[in-house]
Design an enzyme around this catalytic site. Structure first.
Site, PDB file in Angstrom:
ATOM      1  N   THR A  24     -14.502   8.071   2.254  1.00  0.00           N
ATOM      2  CA  THR A  24     -14.504   8.063   3.717  1.00  0.00           C
ATOM      3  C   THR A  24     -14.897   9.411   4.297  1.00  0.00           C
ATOM      4  OG1 THR A  24     -12.763   6.375   3.701  1.00  0.00           O
ATOM      5  CG2 THR A  24     -13.093   7.565   5.756  1.00  0.00           C
ATOM      6  N   THR A  72     -10.063   8.291  -0.704  1.00  0.00           N
ATOM      7  CA  THR A  72      -8.610   8.359  -0.854  1.00  0.00           C
ATOM      8  C   THR A  72      -8.009   7.217  -1.670  1.00  0.00           C
ATOM      9  OG1 THR A  72      -8.302   7.209   1.262  1.00  0.00           O
ATOM     10  CG2 THR A  72      -8.333   9.625   1.291  1.00  0.00           C
TER      11      THR A  72
END
EC number: 3.5.1.1
Length: 324
Positions: free
Chosen positions: A13, A90
């Site tokens: 991300t 993540t």
């Protein structure tokens, strides 16, 4: 003199922007773009950027982690390089960070970070996490502390850090022990030390390690399936401090009879696997069949440790030593 830090980007991300058609996040930002957007980084370190990959972290494989580990050790041989920053998605960041912490030979600082918001979203946290990680990697006190996860101005041990929220910026935490350090505006502060796990320097890994999660009333069918598919090893995510339903225990016995290493972890977020109970299906009741206790490792990290250990040896007692 400024430290020389290598930034290795893998995607996630932190390197995503909104697709104009779908309005959803996709990989779109280069490592150079990320660094160029933070001009104050130049006050803390000299940087070089290597784009290892640019993909969602769910696409990361254990083979990718192995290649990344070898790449870092190869670069670390250069005496002019002082440390590393790894940017990562993540979802599997804690797995890659743990893999590196166990497998790397270098003692030079390696910080792993990411972002919970896309680069074009309001509240994007990537730039702050990168800056904090660069400052940590360039800190003299960081040398010899192994791999560190730097997120939201906190510094964590990769062995016990985990993602605790699906979307919140403050997602990474160590539920039992807390952070080992904090990034302040004017200093990097380490509040405690942490034990370093035995390293595994291997030329190969076993990738076909299954994780089987226990639930109430579970039978041994999933264990049987792992055996039939010639799993290299199995991690059982048990109940409580290391207990399984009795029919699941029967399946574990069959795995061990087939010579498949089995590690017992827990689905509980904190605490150790312990031989607390004596009933059928407890950790104690499986001691004689050679099951390995993960101790404090989560199932996903136990899988990584078992994959590395099996690349080194297939002796069950030798493997057990790595989990101590």
């Amino acid at each position: 003199m400024k430290k020389h830090i290598i930034v290795i980007t893998t995607g996630g991300t932190i390197a995503m922007k909104e697709d104009p058609v779908t309005k959803k996040l996709i990989p779109a930002v280069s490592g150079k773009d990320l660094i160029d957007a933070i001009p104050e980084i130049g006050k803390y370190a000299k940087l070089d950027i290597i784009e290892f990959s640019n993909k969602p972290s769910g696409y990361m494989t254990i083979e990718d982690m192995f290649e990344l580990s070898k790449k870092i050790d190869e670069l670390a041989l250069n005496k002019n390089i002082d440390g590393f920053l790894i940017t990562h998605g993540t979802d599997t960041l804690e797995e890659t960070a743990f893999f590196l912490s166990v497998s790397l030979q270098t003692e030079k600082p390696v910080c792993v970070t990411g972002a919970m918001k896309g680069a074009a979203e309001v509240g994007y946290d990537g730039y702050g996490n990168i800056l904090s990680s660069i400052r940590t990697a360039a800190c003299d006190e960081t040398y010899g502390k192994g791999v560190l996860v730097c997120f939201n101005e906190k510094i964590y041990n990769p062995e016990d850090v985990t993602k605790t929220h699906t979307t919140c910026n403050d997602t990474f935490k160590s539920p039992e022990w807390g952070p080992i350090g904090v990034v302040y505006s004017d200093e990097i502060y380490f509040s405690r030390t942490h034990k370093r796990r035995m390293k595994i320097h291997s030329d190969s890994i076993k990738k076909d390690i299954w994780i089987i999660k226990c639930y109430s009333g579970m039978d041994g069918k999933l264990c049987k399936l792992a055996k039939e598919n010639n799993a290299s090893g199995v991690v059982i995510e048990g109940l409580g401090c290391g207990n399984v339903p009795p029919l699941c225990k029967d399946g574990i016995i069959e795995l061990r009879k087939a010579g498949i290493p089995v590690v017992l972890a827990t689905r509980v977020h904190t605490g150790l696997i312990k031989e607390e109970y004596g009933y059928d299906g407890s950790a104690m009741s499986m001691k004689e069949i050679g099951i390995i206790l993960s101790r404090n490792l989560s199932s996903v990290k136990a899988r990584i440790l078992l994959a590395l250990a099996l690349g080194k040896t297939d002796d069950i007692e030798e493997i057990r030593k790595y989990f101590k």
